[in-house]
Design an enzyme around this catalytic site. Structure first.
Site, PDB file in Angstrom:
ATOM      1  N   TRP A 114      -1.995  84.398  21.902  1.00  0.00           N
ATOM      2  CA  TRP A 114      -3.084  83.899  21.149  1.00  0.00           C
ATOM      3  C   TRP A 114      -4.137  85.319  21.762  1.00  0.00           C
ATOM      4  O   TRP A 114      -5.410  85.550  21.347  1.00  0.00           O
ATOM      5  CB  TRP A 114      -3.646  82.853  22.527  1.00  0.00           C
ATOM      6  N   LYS A 117      -3.711  84.180  38.231  1.00  0.00           N
ATOM      7  CA  LYS A 117      -2.893  84.966  37.450  1.00  0.00           C
ATOM      8  C   LYS A 117      -4.016  85.840  36.420  1.00  0.00           C
ATOM      9  O   LYS A 117      -4.850  87.268  36.493  1.00  0.00           O
ATOM     10  CB  LYS A 117      -1.506  85.197  36.158  1.00  0.00           C
ATOM     11  N   GLN A 118      -5.041  84.975  35.810  1.00  0.00           N
ATOM     12  CA  GLN A 118      -6.166  85.517  34.755  1.00  0.00           C
ATOM     13  C   GLN A 118      -7.247  84.748  34.429  1.00  0.00           C
ATOM     14  O   GLN A 118      -7.034  83.559  35.186  1.00  0.00           O
ATOM     15  CB  GLN A 118      -5.408  85.826  33.585  1.00  0.00           C
ATOM     16  N   GLU A 149      -0.748  81.665  34.374  1.00  0.00           N
ATOM     17  CA  GLU A 149       0.618  81.548  34.412  1.00  0.00           C
ATOM     18  C   GLU A 149       1.525  81.684  35.537  1.00  0.00           C
ATOM     19  O   GLU A 149       3.162  81.488  35.636  1.00  0.00           O
ATOM     20  CB  GLU A 149       1.719  82.177  33.207  1.00  0.00           C
TER      21      GLU A 149
HETATM   22  C1  BGC Z   1      -0.987  87.198  29.541  1.00  0.00           C
HETATM   23  C2  BGC Z   1      -1.119  86.119  28.075  1.00  0.00           C
HETATM   24  C3  BGC Z   1      -1.062  87.379  27.019  1.00  0.00           C
HETATM   25  C4  BGC Z   1       0.872  88.469  27.435  1.00  0.00           C
HETATM   26  C5  BGC Z   1       0.487  88.852  25.948  1.00  0.00           C
HETATM   27  C6  BGC Z   1       1.037  88.033  29.836  1.00  0.00           C
HETATM   28  O1  BGC Z   1       1.268  88.497  30.724  1.00  0.00           O
HETATM   29  O2  BGC Z   1      -0.591  86.431  30.659  1.00  0.00           O
HETATM   30  O3  BGC Z   1      -2.543  85.796  28.267  1.00  0.00           O
HETATM   31  O4  BGC Z   1      -1.003  86.241  26.237  1.00  0.00           O
HETATM   32  O5  BGC Z   1       0.458  88.285  28.217  1.00  0.00           O
HETATM   33  O6  BGC Z   1      -0.441  89.673  26.058  1.00  0.00           O
END
Ligand code: BGC
Length: 746
Positions: A328, A578-579, A469
């Site tokens: 994404w 996490k984000q 996540e």
């Molecule tokens: C993030 C995701 C992201 C992926 C690739 C992961 O660590 O949590 O949102 O899409 O890395 O960059």
């Protein structure tokens, strides 16, 4: 614009980081920045060339190394690791997309060697790589230059000691025009053909060698002290969509050689001049920010795919991080930049999703759903490429189970969201009526089959992972539910538009076979889809989140290292995220919230976010600027703009953080400039950091090219090409006409 990035310290351990930040590429080929005189595991990336690999399904192939050189003077290797290094200077010039290297060495026999090179991956001639180098020695002697195509490359895997072989050699040939090697992926799907020729300005004896390592040209010449000897290495890399691979490679090699380095270099510079005329952003009052910003843009542009067979990958053509998969990151973080600055490229990247719609349909079916479900990680064939487990040790006894491929479903709505954003920005009806519409309808169909009806809550979505996540198998993720609703409403909206438009719109409706009844059902679900509960204005990230253990973090810090061990091991039981998640949804779906609600949620979640993903800070920075949290917005902007230059996340060696780079552009566009599209009108609401006097940028809006100068109290807009555009700033409306400039002031 003049931007050069210099590095003067040689540290073999840091080479892998330089490898990424000094990568040169043109969307088709990526050459990492490791110095050519030293061995490295990194070869060449050829966008779109993947092969089967254990655990990760398919991964981008480490193609033969073509940039390396081995040089001997009087039998001694000219190498940084075996000789005394007197000077090491490397400079990435993002204005001209070149990398120069200057090295002075003292040999074991007290001789002095000066080596300098200029490297480029041609902007326009997508298969061409050039390396021009000069050597000066302090004594008379014999110089031997070996220029190989190293075919025995392997991919680094989940542990450093595990390497995966992807290529078998099909052909090696030495001809008068140069050497040639052809390799094939082990699954037989792709071939890469490479022709290379080393030209010496001075007469040299030439032989070639073939070995298990590959094929090489060897030039030997007698050299005089203090004279400079110049060489040019021409390399052509083609992948198998080109017929007659060998013939074409030699033909392109000959063409390049007959044009010569200088003409090719001029053409390359012109190409980049055109790129920068459009993509450059100037910031008055903050040269440092301007540098970081354009550095990010440079790497985004270098990764811009050349056609729709592949899209932008998470770590670009710069490395093997995330195996060259598409996430994404592309649609939500990187694509807005391309939509506004290189709209044709954005279209191609969306076409990559369209071309993989059948795989997405199969994916949905396989999981028991209808419509199209896009994979969380996608490679060349559009099937789910997320590993479900990764071994942590050599024996494979310790494994980490990964659920994102099974549960991170929001990507399907994210792609539909990006399709609509592209249409809003470009007005590309041909794309929307034929392809975009189909994506939106099929993804809505997926969500309609994905929801479940609950007597108390209405339509719910169980067992997902949101952008945060740390929390797996959650029910009713705020981000997922809201994006799913958006997707369903979008489908109903475009169904109506299509019905009344005829032409391709109708053909698509017929092809997808959508009925009024089905659309009614979508609207009904959208209306009743459950929005997670709100407490004091704060939305719960998912069911049960508010009951978790609380832990407060410093918003100016980032990463997980700061967490105590027991918290780190139990992140899923805490409120730590996490984000950006709720805030990412509020950023994307801004119109659905008032600013006060956004503020409450921001204040709550910002002190519970680790930003362990580099995707976190951009949405927070944008929202922070809307909320007038200027210091925080600026702090995040700078961290994002320098994320790889300073290796802030400690993993720059795996490739460039392209989502963050796209995020940096969005912080400027949506955050500091406050640009938004409403009813076909561009709204500008500047929030420039205090020390910034003005931002100057260009972008396309529906084929009209606009040039803007934005200050906190004035907005100047010039229409460089295309039709009139309506502009709104400081509560005032105006229309900018071709060739005209308008000024709106506070
Ligand atoms: C993030 C995701 C992201 C992926 C690739 C992961 O660590 O949590 O949102 O899409 O890395 O960059």
């Amino acid at each position: 614009m003049k931007f050069q990035f210099s590095f003067k310290e040689y540290d073999p351990k840091a080479e892998a980081v330089y490898g990424t930040i000094l990568t040169l590429g043109n969307g088709h080929i990526g050459i990492r920045g490791e110095v050519e005189l030293e061995p490295t595991i990194h070869g060449t990336t050829v966008a779109g060339v993947y092969d089967y690999t254990p655990y990760f399904y398919r991964e981008i192939v480490n193609a033969p190394r073509v940039i390396g050189l081995q040089i001997f003077f009087n039998g001694e290797p000219i190498s940084l690791s075996t000789q005394k290094l007197l000077k090491y200077e490397r400079e990435l010039d993002i204005e001209n997309a070149t990398l120069t290297t200057k090295i002075d060495l003292k040999t074991q026999n007290n001789g002095r060697i000066h080596y300098e090179s200029l490297r480029l991956v041609h902007g326009k001639k997508k298969s061409l790589i050039l390396l021009k180098f000069r050597i000066k020695v302090s004594e008379d002697g014999i110089l031997t230059v070996i220029s190989p195509i190293k075919t025995n490359v392997v991919n680094p895997s989940y542990r450093d000691e595990i390497m995966v072989k992807h290529l078998k050699v099909k052909d090696m040939e030495d001809k008068e025009e140069g050497i040639y090697a052809e390799v094939e992926t082990l699954d037989g799907k792709y071939r890469i053909g490479i022709a290379s020729s080393l030209i010496s300005e001075t007469t040299a004896k030439r032989i070639s060698t073939k070995s298990a390592e590959g094929i090489a040209e060897v030039l030997t010449l007698t050299v005089k002290k203090d004279r400079t000897y110049e060489f040019v290495k021409y390399v052509v890399v083609l992948s198998s969509e080109i017929p007659n691979l060998k013939e074409s490679a030699f033909q392109q090699l000959q063409e390049a050689k007959s044009l010569g380095f200088d003409k090719l270099y001029d053409e390359h510079k012109k190409y980049w001049d055109e790129i920068w005329k459009r993509a450059k952003i100037e910031i008055d009052g903050d040269k440092e920010a301007e540098k970081g910003l354009n550095f990010s843009i440079f790497h985004l542009v270098q990764s811009m795919p050349i056609d729709s067979r592949i899209s932008l990958t998470a770590r670009g053509i710069h490395g093997f991080g995330y195996r060259g998969h598409v996430f994404w990151d592309t649609e939500i973080y990187a694509l807005p930049f391309f939509m506004a600055v290189f709209p044709k490229k954005a279209r191609e990247m969306l076409m990559y999703r369209y071309n993989n719609l059948n795989a997405a349909r199969e994916n949905a079916k396989l999981n028991g759903y209808r419509g199209a479900q896009f994979p969380w990680e996608s490679a060349d064939d559009g099937y789910e490429a997320t590993p479900s487990l990764i071994p942590l040790d050599m024996t494979g006894k310790k494994v980490v189970r990964i659920y994102t491929g099974e549960e991170e479903h929001h990507i399907t709505a994210d792609i539909a969201y990006a399709v609509e954003l592209y249409y809003k920005l470009t007005g590309d009806e041909e794309f929307m009526s034929r392809y975009g519409l189909e994506i939106i309808l099929e993804t809505a169909r997926f969500w309609a089959s994905r929801v479940k009806y609950d007597e108390k809550k209405g339509y719910i979505i169980e067992k997902v992972i949101g952008p945060d996540e740390y929390h797996e198998h959650v029910n009713n993720s705020f981000f997922t539910n809201l994006m799913a609703r958006y997707n369903l409403i979008l489908a109903a909206k475009y169904f109506e538009i299509a019905k009344n438009s005829g032409g391709e719109w109708i053909k698509t409706l017929e092809r997808v076979n959508v009925t009024e009844k089905e659309v009614q059902k979508w609207l009904n679900i959208a209306e009743k889809i459950y929005t997670p509960r709100q407490e004091n204005g704060i939305f719960e990230e998912f069911d049960g989140y508010f009951d978790l253990v609380d832990y407060i973090l410093d918003p100016y810090d980032f990463g997980e290292e700061r967490l105590p061990e027991e918290i780190k091991e139990n992140l899923g039981k805490t409120k730590i995220i996490k984000q950006a998640d709720v805030i990412a949804a509020q950023y994307l779906l801004k119109d659905q919230f008032d600013l006060e609600t956004i503020r409450k949620n921001f204040d709550y979640y910002i002190i519970r976010t680790t930003h362990a993903s580099s995707l976190s800070m951009p949405p927070y920075a944008i929202v922070a600027s809307w909320l007038d949290y200027e210091d925080l917005a600026y702090d995040y902007f700078m961290k994002c703009a320098f994320i790889d230059l300073y290796n802030l996340y400690g993993n720059t060696q795996d490739g460039f953080h392209l989502a963050t780079a796209g995020g940096v552009w969005q912080i400027i566009f949506r955050g500091f400039c406050g640009i938004d599209i409403h009813n076909g009108e561009i709204e500008i609401n500047p929030k420039l950091p205090k020390k910034w006097k003005a931002i100057r940028l260009k972008f396309f809006f529906r084929e009209s090219l606009l040039s803007l100068e934005i200050r906190n109290d004035t907005v100047k807009v010039k229409l460089l090409q295309g039709r009139d555009v309506k502009i709104r700033a400081f509560g005032k409306d105006s229309v900018v006409k071709h060739g005209e400039e308008i000024v709106l002031s506070k």
